[in-house]
Design an enzyme around this catalytic site. Sequence first.
Site, PDB file in Angstrom:
ATOM      1  N   HIS A   1      -5.683  59.828  49.853  1.00  0.00           N
ATOM      2  CA  HIS A   1      -4.283  60.075  50.960  1.00  0.00           C
ATOM      3  C   HIS A   1      -3.082  60.569  49.789  1.00  0.00           C
ATOM      4  O   HIS A   1      -2.205  59.566  49.475  1.00  0.00           O
ATOM      5  CB  HIS A   1      -3.978  58.827  51.556  1.00  0.00           C
TER       6      HIS A   1
ATOM      7  N   HIS B   1       0.244  63.691  49.670  1.00  0.00           N
ATOM      8  CA  HIS B   1       0.930  64.870  50.119  1.00  0.00           C
ATOM      9  C   HIS B   1       1.519  65.534  49.047  1.00  0.00           C
ATOM     10  O   HIS B   1       2.201  65.210  48.102  1.00  0.00           O
ATOM     11  CB  HIS B   1       2.095  64.306  50.910  1.00  0.00           C
ATOM     12  N   LEU B   2       0.761  66.804  48.834  1.00  0.00           N
ATOM     13  CA  LEU B   2       1.200  67.849  48.044  1.00  0.00           C
ATOM     14  C   LEU B   2       2.027  68.865  48.490  1.00  0.00           C
ATOM     15  O   LEU B   2       2.712  69.738  47.571  1.00  0.00           O
ATOM     16  CB  LEU B   2      -0.144  68.171  47.164  1.00  0.00           C
TER      17      LEU B   2
ATOM     18  N   ASN C   1      -0.024  67.838  56.886  1.00  0.00           N
ATOM     19  CA  ASN C   1       1.402  67.995  57.358  1.00  0.00           C
ATOM     20  C   ASN C   1       2.028  68.807  56.669  1.00  0.00           C
ATOM     21  O   ASN C   1       3.081  68.704  56.320  1.00  0.00           O
ATOM     22  CB  ASN C   1       2.028  66.872  57.785  1.00  0.00           C
TER      23      ASN C   1
ATOM     24  N   HIS D   1      -3.274  57.616  61.328  1.00  0.00           N
ATOM     25  CA  HIS D   1      -1.867  57.056  61.150  1.00  0.00           C
ATOM     26  C   HIS D   1      -1.479  56.221  62.434  1.00  0.00           C
ATOM     27  O   HIS D   1      -1.176  56.709  63.405  1.00  0.00           O
ATOM     28  CB  HIS D   1      -0.661  58.080  60.852  1.00  0.00           C
TER      29      HIS D   1
ATOM     30  N   HIS E   1      -2.788  53.544  55.372  1.00  0.00           N
ATOM     31  CA  HIS E   1      -1.992  52.745  54.813  1.00  0.00           C
ATOM     32  C   HIS E   1      -1.781  51.565  55.736  1.00  0.00           C
ATOM     33  O   HIS E   1      -0.635  51.101  56.319  1.00  0.00           O
ATOM     34  CB  HIS E   1      -0.566  53.422  54.677  1.00  0.00           C
TER      35      HIS E   1
ATOM     36  N   ASP F   1      -0.786  57.223  49.219  1.00  0.00           N
ATOM     37  CA  ASP F   1       0.285  58.172  50.325  1.00  0.00           C
ATOM     38  C   ASP F   1       1.348  58.594  49.498  1.00  0.00           C
ATOM     39  O   ASP F   1       2.506  58.445  49.562  1.00  0.00           O
ATOM     40  CB  ASP F   1       0.587  56.972  51.129  1.00  0.00           C
TER      41      ASP F   1
ATOM     42  N   HIS G   1       9.892  63.698  48.163  1.00  0.00           N
ATOM     43  CA  HIS G   1      10.951  64.235  48.657  1.00  0.00           C
ATOM     44  C   HIS G   1      11.937  64.484  47.616  1.00  0.00           C
ATOM     45  O   HIS G   1      12.155  63.868  46.600  1.00  0.00           O
ATOM     46  CB  HIS G   1      11.487  63.270  49.453  1.00  0.00           C
TER      47      HIS G   1
ATOM     48  N   GLY H   1       9.048  58.038  52.601  1.00  0.00           N
ATOM     49  CA  GLY H   1       7.770  58.292  51.621  1.00  0.00           C
ATOM     50  C   GLY H   1       8.312  58.070  50.165  1.00  0.00           C
ATOM     51  O   GLY H   1       9.435  57.858  49.838  1.00  0.00           O
TER      52      GLY H   1
END
Length: 446
Positions: free
Chosen positions: A69, A71-72, A103, A190, A243, A316, A320, A335
């Site tokens: 999990h 987010h790249l 996403n 989620h 999560h 996770d 940002h 995040g």
Amino acid sequence: MNFPETGQLAPAASESLLLKNVKPYGEDLVDVFIEDGVITQMGASLEVSADREIDGHGQILLPGLVDMHVHLREPGREDTETLATGSAAAAKGGFTAVFTMANTIPVMDQPTIAESVWLKSQAIGLCDVHPIGSITKGLEGKEITEFGMMARSAAKVRMFSDDGKCVDNPMIMRRAIEYAKGQDVLLAQHCEDLRLSDGAPAHEGQTAARLGLRGWPRAAEESIVARDSLLTRDYGTRMHICHLSTVGSVELVKWAKAQGIPITAEVTPHHLILTDKLLESYDGVYRVNPPLREDHDTAALREALLDGTIDCVATDHAPHGSEEKCVEFEHARPGMLGLETSLSIIADTFVRSGLADWRWVAKVMSERPAEIVRLPGHGRPIAVGEPANLTLVDPERTWVARGEEMDSKAENTPYEGMEFHSKVTTTILRGHVTCAEGKAAEPNTV
């Protein structure tokens, strides 16, 4: 050489590598010889000639870590992270495989988008970045994505999730479960009933009430965990809960497993050690979804990870920009960074404290996640004939987390200034060193 099971590109000719004086799983001291991406010899004081030699000086050798999990951000938000910077952060954290959420912009709901992420990350060469397909088109919760087409694509998508959003319509989720069963793919949910959480930024409790922040109740998570456990029981597929953050969710997963429901669950490092007391500062870096909970939640999560109710650790990792965090807490984007600190947190919390050993770390950070996602070549035993996806950890290396020193493009770490006592020093992907002495290798130009 082709890898039809995994979709990996054929690797370039590999140099031989000798790891001297390392301790697999923290146990007996050995040397490990690697040729063509495979462990070919193990033993004390090997007399072999290698193109490259690394002396571990008694460091811990683990299977390369696997993160289900992350987010790249690529495609669409390359200002906060790219496949290159995310892969470097993963290598620096000891990971040889990560799964990046859907996403993105555009959403990862088409085979061509997933294939572009997979092929570009393979060309970069620092980490296997597996794209996760969305459960519904555009993350809109209305129409199910073509699981079969994505699973059969060059990216071989094996997991689907609308993470960042909950698939809140129970009929849509039922249909997704039935479709996933037919395609033998994993769904990851989620769990958040938006009718209860309503975009609230903080855990519903005394801290939020005192600070004047809207509260995100435990029931918003737990009600979806319960619903999807029942849907999985009745319509059958493999279901993974993202999560986990509350004591009630732990009890629900424990119940589901006792019923024989094929459900698995992950926990993040931040939900294991951080609580909503940190919100006193109103610092947006501590806003995350689900929110930081209370002390008894973190205690229950740690115990559940130890006893196997929770299957694995997943970061996770969510980069940002400062403009998205340096705002009023209510408006901060949820995040936190996680790839470069995850192993150190788990080692300090469980191994250094005497609660667990390094074999357990290998289980929850490599073997079990690879097993859940059915990922060949990763999370394998450290043994002759096995792929050389490995990480070396110095259990006595003290270091301080600094956002500006991380390889991630963003700096939003909640651990700024925190001291840790174990550190990844070397990461090896199919015999290639992707991180040496705590510094990620340069990515290939793509």
